[in-house]
Design a protein around this motif. Structure first.
Motif, PDB file in Angstrom:
ATOM      1  N   LEU A  52       0.905   1.078  13.567  1.00 46.71           N
ATOM      2  CA  LEU A  52      -0.469   1.159  14.083  1.00 46.71           C
ATOM      3  C   LEU A  52      -0.482   1.731  15.497  1.00 46.71           C
ATOM      4  O   LEU A  52      -1.313   2.587  15.832  1.00 46.71           O
ATOM      5  N   MET A  76      -9.015  -0.191  18.030  1.00 48.85           N
ATOM      6  CA  MET A  76      -7.934  -1.079  17.595  1.00 48.85           C
ATOM      7  C   MET A  76      -8.241  -2.512  17.981  1.00 48.85           C
ATOM      8  O   MET A  76      -8.693  -2.786  19.099  1.00 48.85           O
ATOM      9  N   LEU A  83      -8.313   0.358  13.500  1.00 42.90           N
ATOM     10  CA  LEU A  83      -7.016  -0.240  13.202  1.00 42.90           C
ATOM     11  C   LEU A  83      -7.093  -1.737  13.462  1.00 42.90           C
ATOM     12  O   LEU A  83      -7.445  -2.159  14.573  1.00 42.90           O
ATOM     13  N   SER A 114      -2.270   5.125  16.828  1.00 38.77           N
ATOM     14  CA  SER A 114      -3.281   5.059  17.884  1.00 38.77           C
ATOM     15  C   SER A 114      -2.894   5.857  19.123  1.00 38.77           C
ATOM     16  O   SER A 114      -3.744   6.178  19.952  1.00 38.77           O
ATOM     17  N   ASP A 141      -4.951  -5.227  13.454  1.00 35.70           N
ATOM     18  CA  ASP A 141      -3.612  -5.803  13.430  1.00 35.70           C
ATOM     19  C   ASP A 141      -3.699  -7.313  13.227  1.00 35.70           C
ATOM     20  O   ASP A 141      -4.000  -8.050  14.160  1.00 35.70           O
ATOM     21  N   THR A 200       2.952  -3.317  13.092  1.00 34.16           N
ATOM     22  CA  THR A 200       2.243  -3.099  14.353  1.00 34.16           C
ATOM     23  C   THR A 200       2.740  -1.835  15.048  1.00 34.16           C
ATOM     24  O   THR A 200       1.948  -1.084  15.630  1.00 34.16           O
TER      25      THR A 200
END
Length: 319
Positions: free
Chosen positions: A43, A76, A153, A47, A155, A40
């Motif tokens: 990511l 995201m 993205l 971002s 998660d 995470t």
């Protein structure tokens, strides 16, 4: 499409270390690893929600390392969806467009487009507390895609869903990717999910990338003991690889000699996938030589669709 060059992020007690990756245009790239491995965080660094300590991030040939999150054109979706509870589904989806001050006609048009894409037109007037887990995930995806991001993205997008909903949403995400061709980076701790969805996979542990390749490459040819065990090659043995007098490559472990196809020599580890092992009640003999190592079954674990059989090859089988 996305290029990470020696990316580092220093945090108290944890760091991302020298992350270098090339993610292709329209690729479905899966980042897989155990809990607290840095998935995470990576990511969020891509971002722009976290600022890299060092290294560079390139998207579509543009260096975005120092750009604010809203200027990177990235969508995201978190595992918990992070929907605004006081807003309706329609207001949640349109939120990003309103922040960008898009015209009302454009907002209405884009809202209709993604609602049709996800089949959630009948949910637009509801609030998140009145949605199922799968419906919430669809709304979160619609909100992320309504702004037409260059990169999406995800998660752990399937982590909070029950098995039936997880399978359905997984199929819908894959279908969506096929239709839109959006570049996707998908984070998960589930290797089976990674194999089922990824064009390529990166395995991460303790903030560093351990291996990158196609699902088959990572699954069949793990590059380290960690990757082998994480991909469920539970049979990992220390031993010695060598070429015998006949020119045959042999791996020896615990007195058992296994014929192999490898150029490796010396001390090493061998990983054997459970589905590649067969056993029989009595070992066959050929010309006085036993072709299979003897052993005793010490435990059988029924897991429903599969059965784990534990065999101790150091313990001779009963006569």
């Amino acid at each position: 499409m996305i290029k990470l060059e020696r990316l580092c992020l220093q945090m108290p007690g944890f760091s991302l270390q020298d992350i270098t990756l090339d993610i292709l245009d329209r690729e479905y790239f899966v980042l897989v690893g155990p809990y607290a491995s840095g998935k995470t965080l990576l990511l969020e660094t891509i971002s722009g929600l976290r600022k890299a300590t060092s290294g560079r991030i390139w998207i579509d040939g543009r260096d975005v390392t120092s750009l604010e999150s809203e200027r990177r054109n990235i969508g995201m979706v978190y595992q918990d969806c992070a929907l605004f509870p006081h807003l309706t589904v329609a207001e949640n989806i349109a939120f990003g467009l309103k922040v960008r001050r898009r015209p009302a006609a454009e907002i209405s048009s884009e809202l209709d487009r993604v609602a049709h894409l996800f089949g959630i037109g009948g949910l637009l007037a509801r609030r998140p507390q009145h949605l199922s887990g799968g419906e919430k995930q669809k709304v979160a995806l619609a909100r992320a895609l309504v702004t037409n991001p260059s990169v999406l993205l995800l998660d752990e997008p399937l982590g909070a869903l029950d098995p039936q909903a997880r399978e359905k949403v997984r199929e819908e995400i894959m279908q969506l990717h096929g239709e839109l061709g959006t570049t996707i980076i998908h984070v998960t701790h589930d290797f089976e999910e990674a194999v089922a969805m990824g064009t390529r996979i990166a395995v991460i542990c303790a903030g560093s990338i351990k291996q990158v390749g196609t699902p088959d490459e990572v699954f069949r040819r793990p590059g380290s003991e960690f990757v082998a065990r994480f991909t469920m090659s539970v049979n990992v043995f220390p031993g010695v690889a060598e070429v015998d007098d006949s020119g045959t490559a042999v791996f020896t472990t615990g007195g058992i000699r296994l014929i192999t196809e490898t150029g490796i020599a010396g001390d090493c580890l061998a990983a054997i996938r459970p589905e590649n092992i067969r056993f029989q009640v009595r070992a066959r003999r050929c010309g006085g030589r036993q072709r299979l190592p003897p052993g005793s079954i010490t435990r059988i674990v029924n897991k429903g669709s599969i059965v784990d059989v534990v065999v101790d090859c150091c313990r001779p089988s009963p006569a």
